[in-house]
Enzyme design. Sequence first.
Site, mmCIF file in Angstrom:
data_model
loop_
_atom_site.group_PDB
_atom_site.id
_atom_site.type_symbol
_atom_site.label_atom_id
_atom_site.label_comp_id
_atom_site.label_asym_id
_atom_site.label_seq_id
_atom_site.Cartn_x
_atom_site.Cartn_y
_atom_site.Cartn_z
ATOM 1 N N HIS A 131 0.855 -1.195 0.000
ATOM 2 C CA HIS A 131 0.000 0.000 0.000
ATOM 3 C C HIS A 131 0.883 1.235 0.000
ATOM 4 O O HIS A 131 2.104 1.163 0.191
ATOM 5 C CB HIS A 131 -0.911 0.020 1.230
ATOM 6 C CG HIS A 131 -0.156 0.030 2.529
ATOM 7 N ND1 HIS A 131 0.395 -1.121 3.067
ATOM 8 C CD2 HIS A 131 0.155 1.030 3.383
ATOM 9 C CE1 HIS A 131 1.010 -0.829 4.196
ATOM 10 N NE2 HIS A 131 0.888 0.472 4.415
ATOM 11 N N ALA A 132 0.266 2.394 -0.196
ATOM 12 C CA ALA A 132 0.977 3.671 -0.168
ATOM 13 C C ALA A 132 -0.007 4.751 0.272
ATOM 14 O O ALA A 132 -1.199 4.472 0.496
ATOM 15 C CB ALA A 132 1.568 3.999 -1.541
#
Length: 682
Positions: free
Chosen positions: A598-599
């Site tokens: 994720h980011a």
Amino acid sequence: MLESRSLNTFYQMMKLQPVQQAWFIDKLNLTGHQFQYDVEKINNFLVDSGLSPIQISTDRILIPQEVIDFWKEKGAGFEASQFSFDPEERVIVILLYTFIRREPISNFHFQQILGISKNTVSADVKRVNQFCIDFRVELRYTREHGYHLKGLEEDKRNLMLKSISLLNVKSHAYEKLTFIFHQQQLENKFDYYQEILRDFEQQYEITFIEERMDEFIYLLQMVHVRQQQEKRVLIYPDTVSYLEKKEAYLIANLIQQRLGYTTESEELAFLTIQLLGISQGEMTPARTDALLGITEQIVESFERYALIQFHNRDKAIETLYLHFKPAYYRMLYKIPITNVLLTEIKKEHQDLFIVVTEVLKPVEEMLNIKIPEDEIGFLTLHFGGLLKQNSEIPVKVFNAIIVCPNGISSSLMLENQLKSLFPEFQWTSSLSSYDFQRLDEAEYDLVFSTVLLKTTKPLYVIRPIMSRLERKELVQAVKGRTLQQHYQSPTSDELLKIIRQYADIKQPDLLKKALQQVLYQSDHLNKGRNQPVLKDLLVEGNIQFVDQVVDWKEAVKIVAEPLLLNDSITPQYIDVMIENVETTGPYIIIGEKVAIPHARPEFGVKKLGMTLLKLQKPTHLLNDEANEVEIFICLAAIDNQTHLKALAQLTTLLSDPVKLKLLKEAEVKQDILDLVEEFSVQ
């Protein structure tokens, strides 16, 4: 005997000593008729006691000095004699009364102080022993010693602290505890002990958590009774040696010297443990502080499990450290507390509670304990406050103060709720009620507090966790008072006052809720995005099976592809997910062979989404065999909170060894969809 409401009116009148009738009636949420009735009942009691009655002249309340003196001398005893203890309170009273006994206690003693029958005492003793089981203590009776507590002294003291904390959240706690002291011909020296602790607090530049300090003061007085009776704790020499190096040990020694009690090393070690459990961490802890390292790990784990990244990570660590340091010592030495908000926290923040519970598992393993839900609840409040912090600094108008004696986590949650409701105000960080009373009223315009306070400025008494309707009603009341809106509709309390004048209300709480629903059912304030459940995100089209991949980077690209195709993310998001692992390491691995890449939302997230990739042949993050992964779950979060419900459900699934095994053994999409459905509770 005064009725419950009249008793509370008298209690608040003696506590606040109000001058203006209108202000006092408003603060107690009474009608004029109710107040007149209460004053009549109070005056009947005063006259019967040979005292002058309270006078009401136009809008002024005139309290004779002899009534104030009477209250100071006999208030606590009078309070306790006016109400009956409920079953839970009777258990506590029996324990505390027995703990500080100065002579053998019989069934008759309990009958006398509690006003109950012999059979009720016998039933209560059984309930006492049921309550004592977790503390390895038993209430026994012998002809020689009467009723007494059997067990280790340290366990008995911890049991008393738990009892005190349970009683301290009840109404009239001070009076009830004073009553217990008086029944053993002892004086409640709370104010004197508090003054001494405040002196050392200032001298050594430490900060005691107000609520925890109050409980410690009551315990310390009782411990001093035990010390006079030569009742001592047994603490391992290594533990004593460790604690002797703490500044709190020095303070414990000075407290004992000033109060004239024993300075034996084991007794000082016990008091040191208590002081460590009520003292906040430093605002700027030393980098060598081991607890700072643990705090950093907790923040890092929370980011990993909650799939978010704090914009100001250092600030998040700093504020968590303030709360975690005393909590760490409480958990390490099994110091009990009572979180009166726990039920509401688990209801209002269920998803976050699950995530925080998972985050704390390494701490449980390190301390070899089961962390109490009371502590998890406070940490949940803390992280909830961090998630809601607003980075924007709007224009300020009114100076507003927050008073919350419940500690850092409750204060932070309350502070963030209020700041989001009234971003135009200039806010002063949460104060204790002690610090507030020393503040000049010229320094603030409005007060928001969890307890009733004496002030001439507008005071809003609220709960640490407000419901949607309560938030709406608060905004309505504050905006009307500060003239930030031209029309102010009546609040539910104001309507209740009017209704009481013309009707007998049998269920006021239910009526209040009904009025709130009618008044604010169209509430758009603070209405967050709907939180989807796990099955809303992990749909059939977002699940993929692949035999093998070239490397981990290809796996990240494949798992993210459905999100790219349905326009939930941009190609940049995939690049940043890979870059994060390359620069930060394999932090996305959150379980055995499970990774969640994720980011941040700003790196290309358009819509909330989640996908899953199951590999037949595992790959290795950063080409390191220690980082084996066979299941990739990609999350695209649009903010810090909307994904939490689905994430909590996913966390629960992955934390179940049986279900995780089924997930890894899944051969078709329906196998995974069945598991997802099982954990997708609305």
